[in-house]
Design a protein around this motif. Structure first.
Motif, PDB file in Angstrom:
ATOM      1  N   PHE A  72       0.440  -0.905   0.137  1.00 50.11           N
ATOM      2  CA  PHE A  72       0.188   0.270   0.268  1.00 50.11           C
ATOM      3  C   PHE A  72       0.851   1.376  -0.443  1.00 50.11           C
ATOM      4  O   PHE A  72       0.450   2.369  -0.649  1.00 50.11           O
ATOM      5  N   SER A  95      -3.380  -2.998  -7.891  1.00 47.49           N
ATOM      6  CA  SER A  95      -3.515  -2.093  -7.521  1.00 47.49           C
ATOM      7  C   SER A  95      -5.173  -1.664  -7.468  1.00 47.49           C
ATOM      8  O   SER A  95      -5.250  -2.427  -6.210  1.00 47.49           O
ATOM      9  N   THR A  96      -5.587  -0.669  -8.183  1.00 48.38           N
ATOM     10  CA  THR A  96      -6.471   0.289  -7.808  1.00 48.38           C
ATOM     11  C   THR A  96      -7.194   1.130  -8.386  1.00 48.38           C
ATOM     12  O   THR A  96      -6.573   1.697  -9.555  1.00 48.38           O
ATOM     13  N   LYS A 134      -0.824   4.672  -4.460  1.00 50.85           N
ATOM     14  CA  LYS A 134      -1.034   3.447  -5.356  1.00 50.85           C
ATOM     15  C   LYS A 134      -0.092   3.519  -6.212  1.00 50.85           C
ATOM     16  O   LYS A 134       0.805   3.003  -7.114  1.00 50.85           O
ATOM     17  N   CYS A 137       3.331   3.420  -6.458  1.00 49.47           N
ATOM     18  CA  CYS A 137       4.093   1.850  -6.062  1.00 49.47           C
ATOM     19  C   CYS A 137       4.235   1.602  -7.970  1.00 49.47           C
ATOM     20  O   CYS A 137       5.004   1.003  -7.877  1.00 49.47           O
ATOM     21  N   ARG A 153      -5.684  -3.817 -12.142  1.00 53.66           N
ATOM     22  CA  ARG A 153      -6.530  -2.556 -11.674  1.00 53.66           C
ATOM     23  C   ARG A 153      -8.098  -2.861 -11.387  1.00 53.66           C
ATOM     24  O   ARG A 153      -8.514  -2.697 -12.021  1.00 53.66           O
TER      25      ARG A 153
END
Length: 321
Positions: A72, A95-96, A134, A137, A153
């Motif tokens: 994170f 990820s997101t 993120k 990252c 994602r």
């Protein structure tokens, strides 16, 4: 294939680990050993702590790929990459969708949509910092591993063992039947991805050695929040009436509800991930499995959404208006 999973016993990591083991992969799990420690006796378990930077257990060994589901903060990802170096073939970072700029995007944007500004020095995970951390990252993984890096994602992930409880609230509420207070427009778009579909995509990307970013979103057909609730009721065999109520009557962070200016974030283009092997489990199947899992664990209290008492008051106020 030899796969190292950083995490691997909670929700998303659990689904990935289970899929990898079913496929015959040799799986190593690296985590603190606190979440579901009895899971996956067929995997190798290494203990460490990303919060304190303890990666001692990873100083030996080689893997074809690492799946990072527990990174994170950039420092966590940087420390993992520093200790692993070239002893891993591919670094897949989960990820997101929160990495994208908020608001102003057209529906069905793809992986090239503009990202938020990276953030590296935040101490707390908040709605304001999560996506930007993120982004940082992602950038670090890509800079270190280049074509040996893969970014996934996910959208809103749903399925059994979901402790975030987004879909669980609506499955449970729809199963109870009756008039349902919805603090949003029923036509709000919703994209949820089954955790097992996400896991299958991750393993396909590793097996095929695909670099780049991929949207793990679903289902295949566009869904609205009202449609999702109706599907949950059909699965449970209950009769419902959806009653829209003012958004301000709801507690914060209401499950799956988004302000209208952010609806495009629930309408991402899944084409690249579909072409790479992302399945499309029907929402009814996901909802049925969540319902069975939730009932099997005794339906413990949820910490968001309306309580029955709150909902009764909101519905009474709606009737009075």
């Amino acid at each position: 294939m030899r796969i190292l999973v950083l995490g691997g016993t909670s929700f998303v990591g659990r689904a990935i680990t289970a899929d990898a083991l079913r496929g015959g992969a040799e799986v190593t799990l690296f985590n603190r050993g606190r979440t579901n420690p009895g899971l996956f006796p067929g995997a190798r378990h290494l203990l460490g702590d990303r919060d304190t930077g303890d990666y001692t257990a990873l100083r030996g060994g080689e893997w074809d790929a690492v799946v990072d589901v527990s990174g994170f903060w950039p420092r966590q990802v940087g420390q993992a990459m520093a200790v692993l170096g070239d002893r891993v073939g591919r670094y897949l970072f989960v990820s997101t969708q929160a990495v994208y700029q908020q608001g102003g995007l057209a529906p069905f944007s793809d992986e090239s949509a503009p990202l938020r500004a990276p953030l590296r020095d935040a101490e707390d995970l908040t709605e304001a910092t999560y996506g930007r951390l993120k982004v940082a990252c992602e950038q670090d993984v890509t800079a270190r591993y280049g074509d040996r890096s893969t970014i996934v994602r996910p959208g809103k992930v749903a399925g059994p063992h979901d402790e975030d409880r987004g879909l669980t609230y609506w499955v449970r509420r729809a199963a109870r039947g009756g008039r349902i207070a919805l603090p949003a427009r029923p036509g709000q778009p919703v994209q949820v991805v089954d955790s097992r579909d996400l896991a299958r995509l991750v393993l396909r990307l590793l097996q095929d050695g695909r670099p780049g970013a991929f949207h793990a979103v679903g289902p295949a057909e566009p869904t609205t929040l009202g449609g999702l609730i109706t599907t949950c009721a059909e699965v449970a065999g209950s009769e419902i009436e959806i009653v829209p109520v003012p958004p301000e009557t709801a507690p914060p962070f209401f499950p799956l509800v988004r302000a209208e200016g952010f609806w495009a974030g629930q309408q991402r283009d899944p084409a690249r991930a579909r072409a790479a092997g992302l399945p499309a489990t029907p929402l009814a199947v996901t909802a049925a499995d969540v319902l069975a899992w939730d009932r099997g664990r005794g339906e413990p209290p949820l910490d968001h959404g309306f309580t029955p008492e709150q909902e009764a008051r909101v519905l009474a106020a709606a009737d009075a208006r």
